[in-house]
Design a protein around this motif. Structure first.
Motif, PDB file in Angstrom:
ATOM      1  N   GLU A 179       1.063   4.266  -2.689  1.00 47.52           N
ATOM      2  CA  GLU A 179       0.976   5.701  -2.365  1.00 47.52           C
ATOM      3  C   GLU A 179       2.134   6.472  -3.000  1.00 47.52           C
ATOM      4  O   GLU A 179       1.946   7.564  -3.524  1.00 47.52           O
ATOM      5  N   HIS A 180       3.324   5.898  -2.930  1.00 49.28           N
ATOM      6  CA  HIS A 180       4.479   6.570  -3.546  1.00 49.28           C
ATOM      7  C   HIS A 180       4.261   6.765  -5.039  1.00 49.28           C
ATOM      8  O   HIS A 180       4.545   7.830  -5.591  1.00 49.28           O
ATOM      9  N   HIS A 205       1.613   9.453  -5.640  1.00 46.78           N
ATOM     10  CA  HIS A 205       2.190  10.769  -5.411  1.00 46.78           C
ATOM     11  C   HIS A 205       3.037  11.214  -6.616  1.00 46.78           C
ATOM     12  O   HIS A 205       2.926  12.340  -7.092  1.00 46.78           O
ATOM     13  N   SER A 244       0.831  -1.213   0.000  1.00 45.23           N
ATOM     14  CA  SER A 244       0.000   0.000   0.000  1.00 45.23           C
ATOM     15  C   SER A 244       0.860   1.257   0.000  1.00 45.23           C
ATOM     16  O   SER A 244       0.551   2.229  -0.700  1.00 45.23           O
ATOM     17  N   PRO A 296      -6.054   4.129  -4.397  1.00 45.97           N
ATOM     18  CA  PRO A 296      -5.026   3.258  -3.826  1.00 45.97           C
ATOM     19  C   PRO A 296      -5.559   1.870  -3.452  1.00 45.97           C
ATOM     20  O   PRO A 296      -4.763   0.947  -3.263  1.00 45.97           O
TER      21      PRO A 296
END
Ligand code: Z2T
Length: 795
Positions: A503-504, A507, A499, A519
Motif C-alpha cells: 500500500e505504501h 500510494h 500488504s 495490491p
C-alpha cells in the motif's frame, strides 16, 4: 518526570517560533535538520577526540562514488531518536515521513559499487571502527531519468543546496593538485631529483560529512573533495575565465557509466584529484613517522578508479619525503589494498599511455618504473606470450589499471565467492600465480540499518516482537526467526506487513507517477541498472509470451501479477536504451488490453534511486536476479530484497549462489546455465540461438512478432534487439535460458497459490539473510586486511 519526547517538542517549538513564520513542512525540515546536526556534532567531536587520544590505525576507503541516499531519517535512526522524534512531531501535528520527503537525495553514485561504499561507511561507524570515506563532491550526481514517448531522457541534477547542506567546508585543510608540466631532472642535495616545471594547479577543498554509527556511539567522516581555482601562480592562469571554467569541470558531475571506462581526460583528472588530495591530507596530518604508514593507515581502493593512489603515494614518498624507491615501494605495497568489482572487459580501466604522460608526467614515469621492475622480476621464469600479456601493466601504448592495482597492493579481493574464483582461475590466473596469498574473497553485504530498520520499520518491529532486539546489533541472530517460520500468527502478521508495504508503494507511485496498482497481485520486482548481462530483456520477452498465451489460450488465466521495472541506462548505451523503450511499449500494450490487464500489469518506475528503492524493496514478493551466470560480480539488491522477505528467481551468479546456499534452493526459484557452461560456450563460440528458435515454437512465435513489428509503437525500435539476439548470436544467452526461466515462473505461481507456505518461505529468507549484513563484511575486511581496533564509545 523527564521525557525525551517532551524535551524534543519544547526545543523544536522554540526554534520554530524563533524563525517567526508559520508551521510549514519546509520550516519543520530546516528546524529538525539543525537539531539533528547539533546532536551529531557533539558525538562527532567526541569521536575525533578519541581518535586523537588513541592514535589507532585508521582505514581510508577511497571511492569515486558514495551513493549515500537521504541522510536525515537514517541519522535519526542511528541516533535512536527516530521514534521519539516521530511521536513528538505527530503530537505537534507534523508528519516525519512528509518532512523526510523534502530532502533531495545526493545521488553521488551509479549503482552497486557506490551504494556498497555507503553501506560500508555505515557499518564501519556502527562497529565503532576508525574508518573514513574519501570521495568527490560532484555538483551534479547521477542524472534524473524521465520517459518521453517511452524513451529515456536524462536531466542533470544538483543536490547541493545553499541552506542546510549535509556537509561542512574545511577551508583550512585545502591542498593543491598539479596537472601537466614538464619533467626536469635536477641535482638535489642527495642526488638526482625529479621536478615538474610549470604545472597547472587546482585547489582541492574538503567537505566533511558525518557518518553516524548505530546508537550514535561513533561518528566517522565522509570527506568529499571539491575542485576550485588555486592561489598558486602559473602561466596558464592568465586566462582566468578559461582556467576557472576548466577547474570547475573536475567535480562538476559524476560519470553516468556503470560498466564502461571510456578513457576520457576529465575522468582521469577526477581520479587523480581524489587520490592526490586524499593522500596529501593523510600524510600532512599524520602523527607518526612516514616509515610507520602501513602500521597506522590502511587504504582500500574501490575498484581501479582510485588505482592512481599507488603511483601517487610513490611520488609523495620519493619526491616529497625523500625516500628511496625500495623504501617507498615497501610502504606503498603494505598500505594499499584493492577490491575488484567486475570481470567485464569494457569496464576494466585502461588508459592511453600518452594521455597519462601528458596530464600526469611524473605519475607516468613512476608507472613505467613499476612495470619495468615487475617485468624484470619475471625474467627468471619461463612464461608464454599469453602470460606475459596478462602480467603487463603497460602494453602497446595502454596502461592496464587492474594489473597496476594488483601489483601495487598487498591484498586483492573479489566481491562474492564465485566472482573471486573466476578472478583467481581465469581473469587473473597469472597474477594469482605470481602472488599466491594476495587474492581473497569478501562477499558483499548491505546495511540492515537502512534496508530493514529504516526502509521497513514495520517488519523490524515484528521481528523484534518475536526474537527481541538483539538482532539489530547482531544481524546474524535473524536466524532465530526460523522458530517462527511455521508459527501461524507470526506468518499472518508478516503477510499483513507485506500488504501494508505494498500500500505504501502504491500510494507513493500514485503520487509520483499517477499509476494505479492492484495490491492483491504478485509484486515481481526487477530493479538495477540496465545492462545486457542483467537481462531485463529476458524478463520483458517473457511477459510478451505470457500476453500471447492469455490471448491464444482461453484456459490460461493466471493469478494477477504486477511486473515492476526500475533502472537507468548509461546515456551512451544504445542497446540498454532500446530495452527501456521496449518495456514501455509492452507496458502500454499489455496495460491497455482489458483481457490481459486482468492478469498482467507492467509498471516502469521512473528514475530509480535509493529513495525509490526504499519503497520498492519492502513491497516485493519476487526478486528478479537473472543475470547471465558469471557476469554479475555479486549483486546487492538481491540481498536487500531477501532481507525484506522476497523470494528470489535467479541464476547461479554472483552472491545469488551464496543466497541459495544459505536459504536452501527449495526456498528460491533457481534456473538457467551455470557459469562453467556459459564460459565454455564463450570459449568455443559454439552457442547458436537459431537452434533454440527452431526447436521452441513459442520462442519462434515471439521472434516472429518482434520482426513483424507487433511490439513496436509505429517507429521501428526493436531492430537493435532482434539484431543482438540473431545476428550477434545472443551474447547474454537470453534465448538459451528462456525456457528454464519461464518454468521457474510457473513454479512461482504454483507456490503463491499456498499463501501460508509462501509466507513460510519468505520468513526463511529473512532468517537466512543475516550474514548479508555489511557488518559481517566489514568485520571480515578488518580481521583479514585492515587490522583495525574498535574504539570504545561513550554513548
Ligand atoms: C558497479 O556498480 C559494479 C561494478 C563495476 O565494475 C562498476 C560499477 Cl559502477 C567496475 C557493481 C557490480 O556490477 C555488482 O555485481 C556488485 O554487487 C557491485 O558493484 C558492488 O560490488
Amino acid at each position: 518526570m523527564f521525557s525525551y519526547k517532551e524535551e524534543f517538542k519544547k526545543s523544536f517549538v522554540t526554534r520554530m517560533e524563533r524563525k517567526g513564520m508559520e508551521k510549514t513542512a519546509e520550516l519543520a525540515y530546516e528546524t529538525l535538520w539543525e537539531m539533528t546536526q547539533e546532536w551529531i556534532q557533539k558525538r562527532w567531536n567526541r569521536t575525533n577526540q578519541l581518535y586523537r587520544d588513541n592514535n589507532e590505525k585508521k582505514l581510508y576507503y577511497f571511492s569515486i562514488e558514495f551513493l549515500i541516499g537521504r541522510v536525515l531519517g537514517q541519522n535519526l535512526i542511528n541516533l535512536n531518536f527516530y521514534d521519539t522524534v516521530k511521536e513528538g512531531l505527530d503530537e505537534l501535528g507534523l508528519q516525519l515521513s512528509e518532512i523526510e520527503e523534502l530532502e533531495t537525495e545526493p545521488g553521488l553514485g551509479n549503482g552497486g559499487l557506490g551504494r556498497l561504499a555507503a553501506c560500508f561507511v555505515d557499518s564501519l561507524a556502527s562497529l565503532g571502527l576508525p574508518g573514513h570515506g574519501y570521495g568527490l563532491r560532484y555538483k551534479g550526481g547521477l542524472f534524473t531519468q524521465h520517459f518521453v514517448n517511452g524513451y529515456q531522457t536524462e536531466q542533470p541534477t544538483q543536490w547541493i543546496q545553499q541552506e542546510h547542506n549535509v556537509d561542512i567546508r574545511r577551508e583550512e585543510l585545502a591542498v593543491d593538485i598539479s596537472y601537466y608540466g614538464e619533467i626536469q631532472v635536477v641535482m638535489g642535495l642527495d642526488g638526482l631529483k625529479v621536478n615538474v616545471e610549470n604545472p597547472e594547479w587546482v585547489k582541492a577543498i574538503p567537505y566533511d560529512m558525518p557518518v553516524v554509527g548505530a546508537n550514535g556511539g561513533t561518528v566517522n567522516t565522509l570527506r568529499l573533495w571539491q575542485a576550485e581555482v588555486s592561489d598558486r601562480p602559473f602561466p596558464g592562469r592568465e586566462d582566468y575565465a578559461v582556467y576557472e571554467h576548466e577547474t570547475a569541470k573536475i567535480t562538476d558531475r559524476l560519470y553516468p557509466d556503470d560498466s564502461l571506462e571510456a578513457g576520457k581526460i576529465l575522468r582521469l583528472k577526477q581520479q587523480y584529484f581524489l587520490c592526490s588530495a586524499s593522500l596529501q591530507t593523510i600524510l600532512n596530518n599524520r602523527s607518526f613517522s612516514i616509515e610507520a604508514l602501513p602500521e597506522n593507515a590502511a587504504i582500500q581502493i574501490n575498484d581501479t578508479h582510485p588505482a592512481l593512489a599507488i603511483p601517487e603515494l610513490m611520488r609523495l614518498l620519493i619526491d616529497d619525503h625523500a625516500l628511496s624507491w625500495d623504501q617507498a615501494w615497501d610502504i606503498t605495497t603494505r598500505t594499499i589494498s584493492y577490491t575488484n568489482h567486475t570481470i567485464l572487459e569494457e569496464a576494466m580501466g585502461k588508459w592511453d599511455s600518452r594521455l597519462i604522460q601528458s596530464l600526469l608526467p611524473r605519475i607516468y614515469l613512476i608507472i613505467e618504473e613499476i612495470d619495468r621492475r615487475f617485468k624484470k622480476s619475471l625474467q627468471q621464469q619461463e612464461l608464454d606470450e599469453e602470460a606475459l600479456h596478462k602480467l603487463s601493466i603497460i602494453e602497446n601504448g595502454t596502461i592496464k589499471m587492474a594489473v597496476l592495482a594488483v601489483v601495487g597492493s598487498y591484498k586483492v579481493n573479489g566481491v562474492a565467492k564465485l566472482h573471486t574464483e573466476i578472478l583467481k582461475k581465469r581473469e587473473m590466473k597469472e597474477l594469482n600465480e605470481q602472488f599466491p596469498n594476495k587474492f581473497h574473497n569478501k562477499t558483499n553485504g548491505i546495511t540492515h540499518r537502512r534496508w530493514l530498520l529504516k526502509a521497513n520499520h514495520e517488519l523490524s518491529g515484528l521481528i523484534t516482537e518475536a526474537i527481541g532486539p538483539r538482532w539489530i546489533k547482531e544481524p546474524e541472530r535473524l536466524s532465530e526467526l526460523h522458530y517462527f517460520a511455521q508459527n501461524h500468527s507470526f506468518l499472518q502478521d508478516f503477510q499483513a506487513i507485506k500488504s501494508l508495504k505494498k500500500e505504501h508503494l502504491i500510494h507513493h507511485l500514485q503520487r509520483n507517477q499517477n499509476v494505479v496498482v492492484d495490491p492483491d497481485s504478485i509484486f515481481d520486482i526487477h530493479i538495477k541498472r540496465f545492462h545486457g548481462y542483467k537481462r531485463q530483456l529476458m524478463n520483458i520477452l517473457h511477459i510478451q509470451m505470457l500476453y500471447d498465451r492469455i490471448k491464444r489460450d482461453p484456459t490460461y488465466r493466471p493469478y494477477p501479477r504486477t511486473f515492476f521495472f526500475g533502472g537507468k541506462a548509461a546515456p551512451s548505451y544504445h542497446f540498454a536504451k532500446q530495452v527501456i523503450k521496449m518495456i514501455n511499449t509492452v507496458a502500454s500494450k499489455v496495460n491497455s488490453d482489458p483481457l490481459a490487464r486482468k492478469h498482467l500489469h507492467v509498471v516502469f518506475v521512473e528514475n530509480y534511486n535509493v529513495t525509490q528503492a526504499e519503497y520498492l524493496i519492502p513491497a516485493a514478493d519476487v526478486s528478479e536476479q537473472i543475470s547471465t551466470a558469471s557476469k554479475e560480480a555479486s549483486g546487492t539488491g538481491n540481498m536487500k530484497l531477501m532481507m525484506n522477505g522476497a523470494l528470489t528467481i535467479g541464476t547461479f551468479d554472483g552472491a545469488n549462489v551464496e543466497i541459495f546456499e544459505e536459504v536452501g534452493q527449495e526456498n528460491a526459484f533457481v534456473f538457467g546455465m551455470r557459469a562453467e557452461q556459459v564460459m565454455q560456450y564463450e570459449k568455443e563460440k559454439s552457442y547458436n540461438p537459431k537452434e533454440i528458435i527452431d526447436s521452441d515454437s513459442e520462442i519462434a512465435q515471439l521472434m516472429e512478432e518482434l520482426i513483424k513489428g507487433e511490439w513496436t509503437d509505429g517507429k521501428n525500435n526493436v531492430d537493435f534487439i532482434v539484431g543482438q539476439l540473431m545476428e550477434d548470436s545472443d551474447p547474454y544467452f537470453v534465448l538459451k535460458d528462456f525456457r528454464s526461466y519461464s518454468k521457474a515462473h510457473e513454479q512461482i505461481l504454483k507456490a503463491y497459490a499456498h499463501p501460508e507456505k509462501w509466507a513460510e518461505m519468505c520468513v526463511k529468507n529473512i532468517a537466512a539473510s543475516g550474514i548479508f549484513s555489511s557488518d559481517r563484511t566489514i568485520q571480515q575486511y578488518s580481521n583479514d586486511v585492515w587490522h583495525l581496533t574498535k574504539i570504545p564509545s561513550i554513548y
